[in-house]
Enzyme design. Structure first.
Site, PDB file in Angstrom:
ATOM      1  N   ALA A  14       0.560  -1.195  -0.031  1.00  0.00           N
ATOM      2  CA  ALA A  14      -0.044   0.109   0.076  1.00  0.00           C
ATOM      3  C   ALA A  14       0.795   1.418   0.159  1.00  0.00           C
ATOM      4  O   ALA A  14       0.090   2.385  -0.048  1.00  0.00           O
ATOM      5  CB  ALA A  14      -0.893   0.018   1.338  1.00  0.00           C
ATOM      6  N   VAL A  64       4.837 -10.006   3.369  1.00  0.00           N
ATOM      7  CA  VAL A  64       3.821 -10.750   3.148  1.00  0.00           C
ATOM      8  C   VAL A  64       4.397 -12.374   2.370  1.00  0.00           C
ATOM      9  O   VAL A  64       3.342 -12.936   2.183  1.00  0.00           O
ATOM     10  CB  VAL A  64       2.678 -10.143   2.264  1.00  0.00           C
ATOM     11  CG1 VAL A  64       2.165  -8.922   3.339  1.00  0.00           C
ATOM     12  CG2 VAL A  64       3.236  -9.539   0.880  1.00  0.00           C
ATOM     13  N   TYR A 154       7.432 -13.320 -13.598  1.00  0.00           N
ATOM     14  CA  TYR A 154       6.236 -12.521 -13.356  1.00  0.00           C
ATOM     15  C   TYR A 154       5.024 -12.995 -13.899  1.00  0.00           C
ATOM     16  O   TYR A 154       3.929 -13.066 -13.288  1.00  0.00           O
ATOM     17  CB  TYR A 154       6.494 -11.237 -13.808  1.00  0.00           C
ATOM     18  CG  TYR A 154       5.352  -9.932 -13.538  1.00  0.00           C
ATOM     19  CD1 TYR A 154       5.235  -9.544 -11.936  1.00  0.00           C
ATOM     20  CD2 TYR A 154       4.654  -9.505 -14.226  1.00  0.00           C
ATOM     21  CE1 TYR A 154       4.566  -8.702 -11.749  1.00  0.00           C
ATOM     22  CE2 TYR A 154       3.991  -8.421 -13.933  1.00  0.00           C
ATOM     23  CZ  TYR A 154       3.825  -8.046 -12.424  1.00  0.00           C
ATOM     24  OH  TYR A 154       3.082  -6.997 -12.236  1.00  0.00           O
ATOM     25  N   ALA A 157       3.682 -16.148 -12.130  1.00  0.00           N
ATOM     26  CA  ALA A 157       2.961 -15.577 -10.748  1.00  0.00           C
ATOM     27  C   ALA A 157       1.672 -15.129 -11.091  1.00  0.00           C
ATOM     28  O   ALA A 157       0.465 -15.455 -10.475  1.00  0.00           O
ATOM     29  CB  ALA A 157       3.975 -14.746 -10.038  1.00  0.00           C
ATOM     30  N   LYS A 158       1.564 -14.291 -12.254  1.00  0.00           N
ATOM     31  CA  LYS A 158       0.258 -13.620 -12.283  1.00  0.00           C
ATOM     32  C   LYS A 158      -0.657 -14.607 -12.832  1.00  0.00           C
ATOM     33  O   LYS A 158      -1.823 -14.240 -12.529  1.00  0.00           O
ATOM     34  CB  LYS A 158       0.427 -12.351 -12.909  1.00  0.00           C
ATOM     35  CG  LYS A 158       1.382 -11.189 -12.257  1.00  0.00           C
ATOM     36  CD  LYS A 158       0.600 -10.693 -11.208  1.00  0.00           C
ATOM     37  CE  LYS A 158       1.319  -9.504 -10.462  1.00  0.00           C
ATOM     38  NZ  LYS A 158       0.665  -8.929  -9.340  1.00  0.00           N
TER      39      LYS A 158
END
Length: 252
Positions: A14, A64, A154, A157-158
């Site tokens: 964020a 995370v 990437y 993962a996406k």
């Protein structure tokens, strides 16, 4: 609009870019927002911005992609807010390279931060949403899930996020928890600015080049992604789950 009055949201990644735009949008519509990034200090500016405008936001530090840190984060958020109504899994990074040059470290880091984090955060939060028989999880995928040169890590993962989203929707739907994904195309963020610098051009030059492949002939803005995330998180999408919506200006 005030779709999130009395609601409590968690937004990962964020501190800037799309994540910051999502935190602003949810707070503007009444949500109390837990702004999560690697350190709480990184979220200080967005928390201050929301607070000054009359909203409520709290900064939390957490990697995370680390299960132990996630398991410690969620009780901290619950201690502050009492419940979690919305989880936005936005944290991500890129380490681009062609397949034959890509290191195992760069593969693991990108998959862990972009995909594993969604699993860890969703697993930790869903138990509380299941108990309250309500909740919305929104995951950030990408146009790159369809394949993109130099982004094997990437893209994988996406794409994984889309499969995970559909599966979580099936498993959590009977408990009133909806799960959807948003897949942005090229958006003007610090991440894409860093890509431009790596390629030896200015962000403005890179955006102009990328815009030529977009039917709308421009790149996206973080606020445009945030508005779609807010839709999925709100009761306006009360009968929508298991979906991935591309927010990319039109290319197929």
């Amino acid at each position: 609009m005030s779709r999130f009055i009395g609601k409590f949201a968690v937004v990962t990644g964020a501190a800037r870019g799309i994540g910051a735009a999502i935190a602003r949008r949810l707070a503007a519509e009444g949500a109390a927002v837990a702004c999560v990034d690697l350190t709480a200090d990184r979220c200080a500016s967005i928390v201050d911005e929301i607070t000054v405008t009359g909203g409520r936001a709290v900064a939390f530090g957490c990697d995370v992609s680390d299960g132990a840190q996630v398991e410690a984060l969620v009780p901290g958020v619950l201690n502050e807010f009492g419940r979690i109504d919305v989880l936005v899994n936005n944290a991500g990074l890129t380490r681009d390279n062609l397949l034959f040059r890509m290191s195992e470290e760069d593969w693991d880091k990108v998959v862990d931060v972009n995909l594993k984090s969604v699993f860890l955060m969703s697993r930790a939060v869903q138990k509380h949403m299941v108990e309250q028989r309500s909740g919305a999880i929104v995951n950030l995928s990408s146009r790159s899930a369809l394949g993109n040169r130099g982004q094997a890590n990437y893209a994988a993962a996406k794409a994984g996020i889309q499969g995970l989203t559909a599966t979580m929707a099936i498993e959590l739907g009977p408990f009133g928890v909806r799960v959807n994904a948003v897949a942005p195309g090229y958006v003007a963020t610090p991440m894409t600015e860093a890509t431009a610098v790596r390629l030896g051009v200015t962000p403005e030059e890179h955006q102009a080049t990328m815009a030529q492949a977009v039917p709308l002939r421009r790149v996206g803005q973080p606020t445009e992604v945030a508005s779609v995330v807010a839709f999925f998180a709100s009761d306006d999408a009360s009968y929508v789950t298991g979906q991935t919506l591309y927010v990319n200006g039109g290319p197929r």
